[in-house]
Scaffold this active site. Structure first.
Site, short mmCIF file in Angstrom:
data_model
loop_
_atom_site.label_atom_id
_atom_site.label_comp_id
_atom_site.label_asym_id
_atom_site.label_seq_id
_atom_site.Cartn_x
_atom_site.Cartn_y
_atom_site.Cartn_z
N GLY A 35 0.77 -1.25 0.00
CA GLY A 35 0.00 0.00 0.00
C GLY A 35 0.79 1.29 0.00
O GLY A 35 0.27 2.34 0.40
N ASN B 193 1.64 3.04 -2.64
CA ASN B 193 0.98 3.96 -3.58
C ASN B 193 -0.33 4.49 -3.00
O ASN B 193 -0.68 5.66 -3.20
CB ASN B 193 0.73 3.28 -4.93
CG ASN B 193 1.97 3.30 -5.80
OD1 ASN B 193 2.36 4.35 -6.30
ND2 ASN B 193 2.64 2.14 -5.92
N ARG C 290 -14.65 -15.33 -11.88
CA ARG C 290 -14.22 -13.93 -11.91
C ARG C 290 -15.40 -12.97 -11.99
O ARG C 290 -15.41 -11.91 -11.37
CB ARG C 290 -13.33 -13.68 -13.14
CG ARG C 290 -11.92 -14.11 -12.93
CD ARG C 290 -11.06 -13.75 -14.13
NE ARG C 290 -9.81 -14.51 -14.07
CZ ARG C 290 -8.71 -14.07 -13.46
NH1 ARG C 290 -8.68 -12.90 -12.89
NH2 ARG C 290 -7.64 -14.82 -13.43
N MET D 243 -3.56 -7.19 -7.44
CA MET D 243 -2.93 -8.28 -8.17
C MET D 243 -3.94 -9.27 -8.76
O MET D 243 -3.74 -10.48 -8.71
CB MET D 243 -1.95 -9.03 -7.23
CG MET D 243 -0.84 -8.16 -6.70
SD MET D 243 0.14 -7.38 -8.02
CE MET D 243 1.04 -8.81 -8.61
N ARG D 244 -5.02 -8.74 -9.31
CA ARG D 244 -5.99 -9.60 -10.02
C ARG D 244 -6.18 -9.04 -11.41
O ARG D 244 -6.32 -7.82 -11.58
CB ARG D 244 -7.37 -9.60 -9.33
CG ARG D 244 -7.41 -10.16 -7.95
CD ARG D 244 -7.09 -11.62 -7.90
NE ARG D 244 -8.03 -12.48 -8.62
CZ ARG D 244 -7.79 -13.76 -8.92
NH1 ARG D 244 -6.64 -14.29 -8.61
NH2 ARG D 244 -8.69 -14.47 -9.57
N LEU E 126 -8.50 -8.22 -14.44
CA LEU E 126 -9.94 -7.91 -14.50
C LEU E 126 -10.49 -8.32 -15.87
O LEU E 126 -9.80 -8.19 -16.88
CB LEU E 126 -10.14 -6.42 -14.24
CG LEU E 126 -9.70 -6.00 -12.83
CD1 LEU E 126 -9.51 -4.50 -12.74
CD2 LEU E 126 -10.70 -6.49 -11.78
N ASN F 62 -4.41 2.47 -13.61
CA ASN F 62 -3.48 1.52 -13.01
C ASN F 62 -2.08 2.13 -12.98
O ASN F 62 -1.73 2.93 -13.84
CB ASN F 62 -3.46 0.24 -13.86
CG ASN F 62 -2.51 -0.82 -13.31
OD1 ASN F 62 -2.52 -1.11 -12.10
ND2 ASN F 62 -1.69 -1.41 -14.18
N HIS G 171 1.91 0.97 -13.16
CA HIS G 171 2.73 -0.18 -13.54
C HIS G 171 4.20 0.23 -13.47
O HIS G 171 4.58 1.30 -13.95
CB HIS G 171 2.36 -0.64 -14.96
CG HIS G 171 3.14 -1.85 -15.38
ND1 HIS G 171 2.84 -3.12 -14.92
CD2 HIS G 171 4.21 -1.98 -16.19
CE1 HIS G 171 3.69 -3.98 -15.45
NE2 HIS G 171 4.53 -3.33 -16.22
N ASP H 249 -1.91 -4.59 -18.80
CA ASP H 249 -0.96 -3.46 -18.82
C ASP H 249 -0.99 -2.68 -20.14
O ASP H 249 0.04 -2.23 -20.65
CB ASP H 249 0.47 -3.97 -18.52
CG ASP H 249 0.56 -4.58 -17.13
OD1 ASP H 249 -0.14 -4.10 -16.23
OD2 ASP H 249 1.31 -5.55 -16.95
C1 GRF Z 1 3.90 -1.10 -7.38
O1 GRF Z 1 5.22 -1.31 -7.80
C2 GRF Z 1 2.99 -0.90 -8.55
O2 GRF Z 1 3.61 -0.28 -9.64
C3 GRF Z 1 2.62 -2.32 -8.91
O3 GRF Z 1 2.48 -2.97 -7.69
C4 GRF Z 1 3.31 -2.34 -6.71
C5 GRF Z 1 2.42 -1.97 -5.55
O4 GRF Z 1 3.14 -1.44 -4.47
N1 GRF Z 1 1.42 -2.34 -9.72
P1 GRF Z 1 2.37 -0.77 -3.25
O5 GRF Z 1 1.40 -1.83 -2.71
O6 GRF Z 1 1.66 0.43 -3.76
O7 GRF Z 1 3.45 -0.45 -2.26
#
Ligand code: GRF
Length: 218
Positions: A15, A17, A68, A93-94, A96, A110, A112, A148
Site C-alpha cells: 500500500g 501507492n 471472476r 494483483m488480479r 480484471l 493503473n 505499472h 498493462d
Molecule cells: C507497485 O510497484 C505498482 O507499480 C505495482 O504494484 C506495486 C504496488 O506497491 N502495480 P504498493 O502496494 O503500492 O506499495
C-alpha cells in the site's frame, strides 16, 4: 469538498501507492477524495494504512467466489454503493475481465512499474536489468482489456545504474510512482484529461526542458 472526484483504491499488498494518494488527497486544494479502499487480500498491509487514515475499507476475497464475473459483480456493487467515480488500481494483483474493464471505461486507472509498453507483466525490474536497459520507470494508464495496456496518462523515467539490483532499481522507481500516481489523479480530477483515439490529451501541458540521458559521465 463537495465537488471532489470520488475515488476508490483497490489494493492487494503493502500500500505505498495508496499512502501517496492519501497524502495527496489530504492537501487543501486537491480535487479528489478517497471514498473506499478495497483489498482482495485480508492480510494486505495497505488496509492498515487506510484504516489509520480513517478511510472506509473492506475485503472482497476473490477466493470466495465461483468465478471472476461473480467476484467483479460484488466489487462493482460495492464501488457503486460508495459513489465511486474513478477506480485506482494500486498494486491490485488480479486481472480484471473485459466486462469489468468496459463497464468502468475511462474510470479505471493503473500504476505499472515500467515504461509501458515495454515490460508488461510481472518481474519488470529483474527483466529490465537482464536486458541491460539504461532508462527505466513507471506508468499510470487507463485500463483496457489487455494486460498493462491502455492510454498513458503519466510516466516517470529513472536511470538504471551499473550496480543496480532488482531492489535498488525497484525503490528508485517506486519513489517516482508516488509522484506520478497523484499527478495523474490530479489531472483527471481537475478535468484536464481527454482520451481521443486512445491517446491521452492533457490540457495546459508544458514541454519538458529536461531530457534524461543515461549513462551520465564524469
Ligand atoms: C507497485 O510497484 C505498482 O507499480 C505495482 O504494484 C506495486 C504496488 O506497491 N502495480 P504498493 O502496494 O503500492 O506499495
Amino acid at each position: 469538498m463537495a465537488d471532489n472526484l470520488r475515488v476508490a483504491v483497490l489494493i492487494s499488498g503493502r500500500g505505498t501507492n495508496l499512502q501517496a494518494l492519501i497524502d495527496a488527497c489530504a492537501k487543501n486544494d486537491f480535487p479528489a477524495e478517497i471514498v473506499r479502499v478495497i483489498s482482495n487480500n485480508e492480510d494486505a498491509f495497505g488496509l492498515k494504512i487506510a484504516q489509520a487514515a480513517g478511510l472506509s475499507t473492506t475485503v472482497i476475497n476473490h477466493r470466495g467466489f465461483k468465478n471472476r464475473t461473480s467476484f467483479e459483480e460484488t466489487l462493482s456493487a460495492d464501488l457503486e454503493e460508495h459513489g465511486t467515480e474513478l477506480i485506482c488500481l494500486a498494486g491490485f494483483m488480479r486481472l480484471l475481465t473485459s466486462g469489468f474493464v468496459r463497464y468502468w471505461h475511462d474510470r479505471l486507472i493503473n500504476i505499472h512499474p515500467s515504461l509501458l509498453p515495454a515490460f508488461k507483466g510481472l518481474n519488470t525490474h529483474r527483466r529490465t536489468i537482464e536486458e541491460g536497459v539504461r532508462v527505466a520507470g513507471c506508468t499510470v494508464h487507463f485500463v483496457r482489456a489487455d494486460m498493462d495496456a491502455g492510454p498513458i496518462i503519466a510516466q516517470a523515467a529513472v536511470a538504471v545504474l551499473p550496480d543496480d539490483d532488482e531492489s535498488t532499481l525497484a525503490s528508485r522507481i517506486l519513489a517516482q510512482e508516488h509522484v506520478i500516481f497523484p499527478l495523474a489523479l490530479r489531472l483527471i480530477a481537475s478535468g484536464r484529461i481527454k482520451v481521443i483515439n486512445e491517446i491521452v490529451q492533457i490540457d495546459g501541458e508544458l514541454t519538458s526542458p529536461d531530457p534524461l540521458v543515461s549513462p551520465k559521465l564524469n
